[in-house]
Design a protein around this motif. Structure first.
Motif, PDB file in Angstrom:
ATOM      1  N   UNK A 168     -11.384  -2.246   0.380  1.00 29.97           N
ATOM      2  CA  UNK A 168     -10.686  -3.025  -0.662  1.00 29.97           C
ATOM      3  C   UNK A 168      -9.698  -2.171  -1.466  1.00 29.97           C
ATOM      4  N   UNK A 169      -9.055  -1.199  -0.848  1.00 30.39           N
ATOM      5  CA  UNK A 169      -8.100  -0.372  -1.590  1.00 30.39           C
ATOM      6  C   UNK A 169      -6.760  -1.080  -1.726  1.00 30.39           C
ATOM      7  N   UNK A 170      -6.055  -0.798  -2.804  1.00 32.49           N
ATOM      8  CA  UNK A 170      -4.709  -1.305  -3.042  1.00 32.49           C
ATOM      9  C   UNK A 170      -3.810  -0.120  -3.351  1.00 32.49           C
ATOM     10  N   UNK A 171      -2.844   0.143  -2.449  1.00 32.20           N
ATOM     11  CA  UNK A 171      -1.895   1.245  -2.613  1.00 32.20           C
ATOM     12  C   UNK A 171      -0.532   0.597  -2.785  1.00 32.20           C
ATOM     13  N   UNK A 172      -0.023   0.516  -4.012  1.00 36.25           N
ATOM     14  CA  UNK A 172       1.142  -0.322  -4.288  1.00 36.25           C
ATOM     15  C   UNK A 172       2.140   0.373  -5.217  1.00 36.25           C
TER      16      UNK A 172
END
Length: 362
Positions: A168-172
């Protein structure tokens, strides 16, 4: 004082003017810990409780920082908050010393680390610069719900942002530039040969990735999306990599990325040949959807050169059931679409391009 900084301070309300202690609560439960130049970020992180924010003011901080507390936010005020390698180890007694030395000795700038039997949850790293570390700018392992946002990670020895054994990672909205290997590196595990892991929807989105060996590497993973990133000036734009382990890497999408002029030249390594001019490469994967990408002017003479390339794994594993559709390709060399894989049911449809190897895929 910048407008952004003023906004942070107003949101913090009655922040303590000096020192490192917790400010007055931002809510009934959550506090803001303010870090001034010359103070220790690690001390503030160690004092934070779940839901707290560590706000790091503009300046250069020479240390590594390890986060193991769930639910905290480590935030700077923008690119002017800079974290660089320290010259000496932290000497405070107790767990803070061991945490910092562990992260620093590994060559990382910011570490987000869970336990063997439990992931660290809902950590956010945002609005700062990490540069000059021997290994990674930001490194996460055993995390769930990690967010890395508006981070500038430049000129680190191996990876700009690396996430291992996490979900569930978010790299934004990050800028990841001139790192030694991948700008963004995602993997199941680095130290062991295992089947691909399910990331449960990790998203790598709207990042600017320039001048690295590989822009984005996805290694032995499933169920994630690489979308709407700008990748240019790397030796290769996007690599999705699998091997002989089960399950295969795949069941993921690479969509709507801008992959242009990734023509930096990189020498061969133990794992890969020399790289230059690779746009999007799939090797040893299954059920990967590559769609809606703008892939232009990637040119080189490597076995992996070309716009979108399907390549049989270096350990002999074929790619199967991959779908390459609806992409816009132009001026890639040796061709816009390249398929040297011998796998089954790989399809090329609805792409706008001029040349393919073998012919007939455009």
């Amino acid at each position: 004082m910048t407008k952004r900084l003023l906004a942070y301070l107003l949101c913090g309300a009655a922040l303590l003017a000096g020192g490192l202690g917790a400010a007055a609560p931002a809510s009934a439960r959550h506090s803001v810990h303010l870090v001034h130049p010359g103070q220790s970020i690690q001390q503030a992180v160690d004092a934070a409780e779940p839901g707290d924010t560590v706000l790091v003011l503009p300046g250069t901080y020479r240390e590594s920082v390890k986060v193991t507390t769930p639910g905290i936010t480590l935030r700077g005020t923008g690119r002017e908050t800079v974290i660089r390698p320290g010259t000496t180890a932290v000497t405070q007694p107790g767990t803070a010393t061991r945490a910092v030395v562990s992260c620093a000795e590994s060559g990382n700038g910011i570490c987000v680390i869970g336990a063997k039997d439990r992931d660290v949850e809902d950590v956010t790293v945002a609005d700062l610069t990490v540069t000059g570390f021997a290994r990674s700018g930001v490194f996460a392992m055993a995390s769930e719900g990690l967010t890395v946002r508006n981070v500038t990670s430049v000129k680190n020895g191996v990876w700009g942002i690396a996430v291992e054994r996490s979900v569930h990672a978010l790299i934004r909205h990050n800028t990841v530039r001139d790192n030694g290997d991948a700008g963004v590196f995602l993997a199941n595990t680095i130290k062991a040969e295992e089947g691909a892991a399910d990331t449960h929807g990790t998203l790598v989105e709207r990042n600017r990735v320039e001048g690295n060996r590989i822009g984005v590497t996805v290694r032995r993973l499933r169920n994630l999306t690489v979308a709407a990133n700008h990748l240019t000036g790397n030796c290769a734009g996007v690599f999705v990599v699998g091997d002989e382990n089960k399950p295969k890497a795949g069941a993921l999408s690479v969509r709507d990325n801008h992959v242009v002029r990734n023509n930096k030249s990189c020498p061969k390594t133990d794992r890969l040949p020399a790289l230059q001019g690779s746009g999007i490469v799939l090797t040893g994967t299954e059920k990967v959807l590559v769609t809606g990408n703008d892939v232009r002017e990637n040119a080189g003479a490597s076995p992996l050169s070309g716009g979108i390339v399907l390549f049989k794994s270096f350990v002999g594993v074929t790619g199967d059931d991959n779908r390459i559709s609806g992409n816009r390709l132009a001026d890639n060399a040796p061709a816009d679409l390249v398929n040297t894989d011998t796998g089954l049911h790989n399809t090329f449809e609805g792409n706008t391009c001029r040349a393919s190897r073998p012919a007939g895929m455009c």
